[in-house]
Design a protein around this motif. Structure first.
Motif, PDB file in Angstrom:
ATOM      1  N   GLU A  29      42.974 -26.171 -41.556  1.00  0.00           N
ATOM      2  CA  GLU A  29      42.545 -27.477 -42.059  1.00  0.00           C
ATOM      3  C   GLU A  29      43.594 -28.121 -42.958  1.00  0.00           C
ATOM      4  O   GLU A  29      43.657 -29.348 -43.045  1.00  0.00           O
ATOM      5  N   SER A  30      44.429 -27.316 -43.592  1.00  0.00           N
ATOM      6  CA  SER A  30      45.449 -27.876 -44.470  1.00  0.00           C
ATOM      7  C   SER A  30      46.663 -28.398 -43.699  1.00  0.00           C
ATOM      8  O   SER A  30      47.457 -29.158 -44.240  1.00  0.00           O
ATOM      9  N   GLN A  36      41.587 -29.062 -34.379  1.00  0.00           N
ATOM     10  CA  GLN A  36      40.180 -29.169 -34.766  1.00  0.00           C
ATOM     11  C   GLN A  36      39.263 -28.331 -33.874  1.00  0.00           C
ATOM     12  O   GLN A  36      38.267 -27.800 -34.350  1.00  0.00           O
ATOM     13  N   LEU A  37      39.609 -28.199 -32.617  1.00  0.00           N
ATOM     14  CA  LEU A  37      38.811 -27.368 -31.720  1.00  0.00           C
ATOM     15  C   LEU A  37      38.867 -25.911 -32.161  1.00  0.00           C
ATOM     16  O   LEU A  37      37.845 -25.224 -32.189  1.00  0.00           O
ATOM     17  N   GLN A  38      40.054 -25.459 -32.528  1.00  0.00           N
ATOM     18  CA  GLN A  38      40.208 -24.084 -33.008  1.00  0.00           C
ATOM     19  C   GLN A  38      39.435 -23.891 -34.312  1.00  0.00           C
ATOM     20  O   GLN A  38      38.800 -22.856 -34.513  1.00  0.00           O
ATOM     21  N   VAL A  39      39.454 -24.881 -35.195  1.00  0.00           N
ATOM     22  CA  VAL A  39      38.710 -24.801 -36.459  1.00  0.00           C
ATOM     23  C   VAL A  39      37.222 -24.671 -36.161  1.00  0.00           C
ATOM     24  O   VAL A  39      36.533 -23.843 -36.769  1.00  0.00           O
ATOM     25  N   GLN A  40      36.716 -25.450 -35.220  1.00  0.00           N
ATOM     26  CA  GLN A  40      35.298 -25.375 -34.861  1.00  0.00           C
ATOM     27  C   GLN A  40      34.938 -24.001 -34.314  1.00  0.00           C
ATOM     28  O   GLN A  40      33.891 -23.451 -34.641  1.00  0.00           O
ATOM     29  N   ARG A  41      35.807 -23.446 -33.492  1.00  0.00           N
ATOM     30  CA  ARG A  41      35.553 -22.106 -32.931  1.00  0.00           C
ATOM     31  C   ARG A  41      35.520 -21.051 -34.031  1.00  0.00           C
ATOM     32  O   ARG A  41      34.666 -20.158 -34.020  1.00  0.00           O
ATOM     33  N   LEU A  42      36.458 -21.150 -34.960  1.00  0.00           N
ATOM     34  CA  LEU A  42      36.497 -20.188 -36.062  1.00  0.00           C
ATOM     35  C   LEU A  42      35.261 -20.307 -36.948  1.00  0.00           C
ATOM     36  O   LEU A  42      34.703 -19.302 -37.390  1.00  0.00           O
TER      37      LEU A  42
END
Length: 66
Positions: A29-30, A36-42
């Motif tokens: 995120e930083s 963003q897709l990877q952030v959602q998966r995590l």
């Protein structure tokens, strides 16, 4: 290893993975061009881990009869 010790070891492993995911999410995120897709998966994986942690903690906590 006893069942209690196995549950405690699994709980510790899940908590460590949860902390690791939290750091990975913060790092992604930083980034200016963070995925963003990877952030959602995590985040989804992190929530699933939290559910597993709660279930294990419930198993380890003895029922108190009032």
């Amino acid at each position: 290893m006893t069942e209690l010790a196995e549950l405690e070891a699994e709980l510790a492993r899940l908590k460590q993975e949860h902390r690791d995911l939290d750091m990975a999410i913060d790092a992604l995120e930083s980034m200016v061009a963070g995925d963003q897709l990877q952030v959602q998966r995590l985040k989804k994986r992190k929530l699933a881990l939290k559910d597993q942690i709660i279930r294990l903690e419930d198993q380890l906590t003895p029922d108190i009869i009032a």
